[in-house]
Enzyme design. Structure first.
Site, short mmCIF file in Angstrom:
data_model
loop_
_atom_site.label_atom_id
_atom_site.label_comp_id
_atom_site.label_asym_id
_atom_site.label_seq_id
_atom_site.Cartn_x
_atom_site.Cartn_y
_atom_site.Cartn_z
CG HIS A 56 -2.08 0.83 1.28
ND1 HIS A 56 -2.01 2.20 1.11
CD2 HIS A 56 -3.39 0.55 1.45
CE1 HIS A 56 -3.22 2.71 1.21
NE2 HIS A 56 -4.07 1.74 1.41
CD GLU A 73 -3.29 1.30 -2.16
OE1 GLU A 73 -3.85 0.26 -1.78
OE2 GLU A 73 -3.78 2.42 -2.01
O1 TA6 Z 1 -6.17 1.44 -0.68
C1 TA6 Z 1 -7.19 2.35 -0.56
C2 TA6 Z 1 -7.88 2.13 0.77
O2 TA6 Z 1 -8.43 0.84 0.84
C3 TA6 Z 1 -8.92 3.26 0.94
O3 TA6 Z 1 -10.23 2.82 0.71
C4 TA6 Z 1 -8.64 3.84 2.29
O4 TA6 Z 1 -9.48 3.50 3.27
C5 TA6 Z 1 -7.19 3.47 2.49
O5 TA6 Z 1 -6.95 2.26 1.84
C6 TA6 Z 1 -6.59 3.53 3.88
O6 TA6 Z 1 -6.95 2.48 4.68
P1 TA6 Z 1 -6.47 2.43 6.20
O7 TA6 Z 1 -7.09 1.19 6.77
O8 TA6 Z 1 -4.96 2.35 6.18
O9 TA6 Z 1 -6.94 3.71 6.85
#
Ligand code: TA6
Length: 289
Positions: free
Chosen positions: A160, A263
């Site tokens: 991520h 990602e």
């Molecule tokens: O990768 C995108 C995502 O899934 C978004 O929908 C957003 O919520 C982000 O990741 C961050 O997630 P987190 O659980 O790290 O706050």
């Protein structure tokens, strides 16, 4: 820890071990919590990864920024939303496996984690993960998942990556054009990308059938970050924009301007099924072009 020329260990607060890497090509930092790469700066350049000043360094909390490892599922758990978002391995300490310094420009660090009673209470399978972080002119992060169970299982995952940009409003992403995506803010409606990805509001998209590279063109800093990947056919692109950022307690109100997540992902139509003894490798290589 043995003595290495390019690696030192330090504690961030109590019992929160981290590694600092500094070789002739780059500087980087890795927290053992989540096997989380938090910084990477090629020699003479400002960091390629965004890291929030408000990030939490506590066991069980994911660090905001750097490269969280999402596994064994991406996003919310499809059947049980009470389970931790993005899986559980970003929320636990990993073990340092070994360090190699093949030359003055390259440092390789391997970290590992495996199933235990707690993981099996969340996901009832046996596994071993090995993360290999290679710090050189580029940053390469490879997540190897191995099925150590008696039965097949299916997993998702993502690297991520929070990429630092000068100003999101002056940033666009190339090499995505022509693909379909699922638009999360619009109930995962399937849409088509024509042209570069630009940012004028929240973007949270699952690009399908994207197997290769993405180029993040950062006009404000006059540089291009190149993200290459392997082992993934889905790329998620995320920027929360102002309102969501304001509601996140581990991110500054204006910080949404300073990053975009690109990602390499296994999710949706790219889940991974492994038989006993099989392995899957998901990797990303991040560098300036
Ligand atoms: O990768 C995108 C995502 O899934 C978004 O929908 C957003 O919520 C982000 O990741 C961050 O997630 P987190 O659980 O790290 O706050």
């Amino acid at each position: 820890m043995d003595r290495f020329n390019s690696v030192t260990s330090y504690e961030r607060g109590d019992d929160y071990p981290c590694l600092r890497i500094s070789n002739d090509a780059a500087d980087a930092e890795i927290a053992l919590h989540g096997a989380h790469v938090t910084q990477f700066s090629p020699e003479g350049q400002s960091g390629l990864l965004y890291l929030s000043k408000h990030a939490l360094y506590e066991e069980g909390k994911a660090i905001r920024g750097g490269i969280p490892i999402c596994w064994p599922w991406f996003g919310d758990h499809t059947e049980d939303p009470s389970l931790p978002a993005h899986g559980f391995v970003r929320n636990r300490f990993w073990e340092l496996l070994d360090i190699e310094e093949p030359d003055n420009h390259t440092t390789r660090v391997r970290l590992t984690t495996r199933d235990d009673e707690h993981s099996r209470s969340l996901w009832p399978h046996r596994f071993r993960l090995t993360l290999t972080v290679t710090v050189g002119d580029t940053l390469r992060v490879e997540l190897e998942a191995e099925n150590t169970d008696q039965n097949p299982w299916t997993c998702g995952g993502a690297l991520h990556s929070y990429l630092a940009v000068g100003d999101i409003k002056k940033t666009f992403i190339q090499n995505i054009s022509g693909l379909d995506y699922l638009d999360k803010p619009d109930g995962f409606a399937r849409k088509h990308q024509s042209g570069d990805v630009t940012f004028e509001q929240e973007v949270d998209r699952v690009y399908l059938g994207h197997g290769g590279n993405a180029a993040i063109v950062d006009k404000a800093q006059d540089r291009v970050i190149n993200v290459d990947k392997a082992g993934s056919k889905v790329t998620v692109i995320w920027n929360p924009w102002s309102e969501i950022a304001r509601n996140m307690k581990d991110m500054g109100d204006e910080d949404y301007r300073k990053f975009v997540c690109v990602e390499p992902t296994n999710a949706f139509n790219d889940l991974i099924t492994l038989k006993p003894g099989e392995k899957h490798r998901l990797s990303t290589t991040i560098g300036l072009s």
